[in-house]
Design an enzyme around this catalytic site. Structure first.
Site, mmCIF file in Angstrom:
data_model
loop_
_atom_site.group_PDB
_atom_site.id
_atom_site.type_symbol
_atom_site.label_atom_id
_atom_site.label_comp_id
_atom_site.label_asym_id
_atom_site.label_seq_id
_atom_site.Cartn_x
_atom_site.Cartn_y
_atom_site.Cartn_z
ATOM 1 N N LYS A 194 -0.941 28.172 -22.841
ATOM 2 C CA LYS A 194 -1.324 29.503 -23.317
ATOM 3 C C LYS A 194 -1.112 29.662 -24.813
ATOM 4 C CE LYS A 194 -1.077 32.325 -19.151
ATOM 5 N NZ LYS A 194 -0.448 33.466 -18.487
ATOM 6 N N LYS A 234 -8.377 24.522 -13.073
ATOM 7 C CA LYS A 234 -8.117 25.466 -11.978
ATOM 8 C C LYS A 234 -8.982 26.715 -12.142
ATOM 9 C CE LYS A 234 -4.350 28.156 -13.784
ATOM 10 N NZ LYS A 234 -3.097 28.816 -13.705
ATOM 11 N N LYS A 248 -8.758 33.425 -14.295
ATOM 12 C CA LYS A 248 -9.288 34.691 -14.819
ATOM 13 C C LYS A 248 -9.839 34.514 -16.216
ATOM 14 C CE LYS A 248 -5.724 37.424 -12.505
ATOM 15 N NZ LYS A 248 -4.389 38.009 -12.607
HETATM 16 P P1 AMP Z 1 -1.769 35.388 -11.856
HETATM 17 O O1 AMP Z 1 -3.067 36.026 -11.741
HETATM 18 O O2 AMP Z 1 -1.722 34.296 -12.866
HETATM 19 O O3 AMP Z 1 -0.642 36.393 -11.962
HETATM 20 O O4 AMP Z 1 -1.563 34.642 -10.467
HETATM 21 C C1 AMP Z 1 -1.271 35.318 -9.281
HETATM 22 C C2 AMP Z 1 -1.001 34.330 -8.181
HETATM 23 O O5 AMP Z 1 -2.193 33.582 -7.880
HETATM 24 C C3 AMP Z 1 0.069 33.286 -8.502
HETATM 25 O O6 AMP Z 1 0.863 33.060 -7.352
HETATM 26 C C4 AMP Z 1 -0.723 32.064 -8.848
HETATM 27 O O7 AMP Z 1 -0.006 30.877 -8.605
HETATM 28 C C5 AMP Z 1 -1.907 32.194 -7.910
HETATM 29 N N1 AMP Z 1 -3.079 31.491 -8.443
HETATM 30 C C6 AMP Z 1 -3.693 31.717 -9.632
HETATM 31 N N2 AMP Z 1 -4.742 30.903 -9.809
HETATM 32 C C7 AMP Z 1 -4.791 30.122 -8.687
HETATM 33 C C8 AMP Z 1 -5.655 29.052 -8.261
HETATM 34 N N3 AMP Z 1 -6.682 28.650 -9.004
HETATM 35 N N4 AMP Z 1 -5.413 28.491 -7.045
HETATM 36 C C9 AMP Z 1 -4.379 28.904 -6.271
HETATM 37 N N5 AMP Z 1 -3.531 29.886 -6.624
HETATM 38 C C10 AMP Z 1 -3.729 30.487 -7.816
#
Ligand code: AMP
Ligand code: TRP
Length: 355
Positions: free
Chosen positions: A115, A217, A220
């Site tokens: 990041k 991966k 967003k």
């Molecule tokens: P965040 O939006 O980064 O706060 O992520 C929220 C949750 O979604 C966290 O538990 C991440 O590990 C999970 N997560 C985010 N991107 C992925 C992905 N591409 N595959 C699986 N889990 C994800």
């Protein structure tokens, strides 16, 4: 001596749209863990300041994630749903953890390196300290289990390191106050104030990849909307994105080993498995030898069947802003009482005068 009461905690940042990776990797697990466990699910609004300070619509993004939790089936009566900034004890414990954790631990975090990019000196101090706030989110409730996607594994290891260092550094003061709890660490039984949290990671969807590039991966922040399925996408958008997903020319293999070196194929099989609550092998048992021209429409139908009701429910709940706000207010009050009990102990252990 007592042992830690099992408690599930997880958080999601209120930035951008939720996508299929968030849903399968995290939120679906949150829903499943509700049965038989006490759970706390938090919209981590303070974390969203680490990468970008000024947001036009942070309030609405926070409500949107809350609506997604509720739409997916989280029960805010039985469990605690709230936003992080309402419970100032998270920030208080994070400060203490900033003094427990070492700069070297933070510098090793791959998410920070990704990041912050090349211009590390110009990243916010909050971005570097991000895992310390995350550890505080979890440990201010002395949570024992944390469901997350694979990308959060390193942060959870750091959470364990912080708990362990706190327990060690303050061991005498913890014991003197009778605040130690026994726990198993391998073959040993040790005492500490904070539990050594277990990550709940795994299953076929712990790491969902971009639909355009099987080595990245699903995220967003990917500039291409075709790379992800948003929870708010309608049936046409879902079908189109799956139709356009990158694949290879071969048919699906009969064994999981046959997916090695085929990241895009493996990802689509994983998505199918995650949506259908099957293993990847179960999916291959059904689709061995099938071409993507046949598998993709089956996957699109399944994705629409599973996601459309969640999206519709999300729209319905989002429209009732007063309800969403009431859930967060109520959850915040319940969370604050729990967090304050921990902080009272922590201040006493450290020697911070309080009433
Ligand atoms: P965040 O939006 O980064 O706060 O992520 C929220 C949750 O979604 C966290 O538990 C991440 O590990 C999970 N997560 C985010 N991107 C992925 C992905 N591409 N595959 C699986 N889990 C994800
Ligand atoms: N860092 C997590 C993510 O980006 C979000 C998060 C913050 C979290 N605090 C947490 C997850 C506590 C689990 C537990 O996905």
């Amino acid at each position: 001596m007592s042992s830690f009461k099992p408690l599930v905690f997880s958080g999601v940042q209120p930035t951008g749209n939720l996508h299929l990776g968030n849903y399968l990797g995290a939120i679906k697990k949150f829903v499943a863990l509700q049965d038989g466990n006490d759970c706390m699910y938090c919209v981590v609004d303070l974390h969203s300041l680490t990468a970008q300070l000024v947001h036009d619509d942070l309030e609405d993004q926070t409500r949107q994630i809350t609506a997604a939790f509720l739409a997916a089936g989280i029960d805010p009566e039985k469990h605690v749903v709230f936003n992080q900034s309402r419970v100032m004890q998270h920030a208080e414990l994070a400060w203490i953890f900033n003094c427990v954790a070492r700069i070297g631990w933070m510098n090793r975090m791959t998410q920070f390196k990704d990041k912050a990019g090349k211009d590390r000196e110009n990243a916010s101090l909050g971005l570097l300290a991000y895992p310390s706030l995350m550890a505080a989110d979890i440990l201010v409730y002395r949570a024992t289990h944390v469901p997350v996607g694979e990308d959060q594994k390193q942060h959870l290891e750091l959470t364990r390191d912080i708990a362990q260092k706190f327990n060690n550094d303050f061991s005498e003061r913890i014991a003197a106050r009778g605040l130690g709890v026994e726990m198993k660490m391998g073959d040993e039984t040790v005492q500490g104030y904070f539990p050594i949290t277990e990550p709940v990671i795994g299953g076929p969807a712990a790491r969902i990849m971009s639909l355009r590039d099987g080595s990245k991966k699903m995220s967003k922040s990917d500039p291409s909307d075709l790379s992800r399925i948003n929870l708010t996408d309608d049936a046409d958008a879902i079908s189109k994105k799956i139709r356009k997903a990158k694949t290879d020319p071969d048919a699906l293999p009969s064994e999981v080993d046959g997916l090695a070196g085929r990241p895009e194929a493996e990802n689509l099989v994983g998505i199918y498995a995650g949506l259908a609550d099957m293993s990847k092998q179960d999916v291959l048992n059904e689709f061995a030898g099938v071409q993507f021209s046949v598998f993709k429409p089956a996957l699109a139908d399944l994705a629409v069947e599973k996601l459309a009701p969640v999206a519709a429910e999300m729209r319905r709940i989002s429209a009732d802003r007063a309800y969403v706000d009431a859930v967060l207010r109520n959850g915040g009050e319940r969370a604050r009482a729990l967090a304050e009990a921990t902080m009272h102990d922590v201040r006493s252990i450290i020697g911070l005068l309080q009433d």
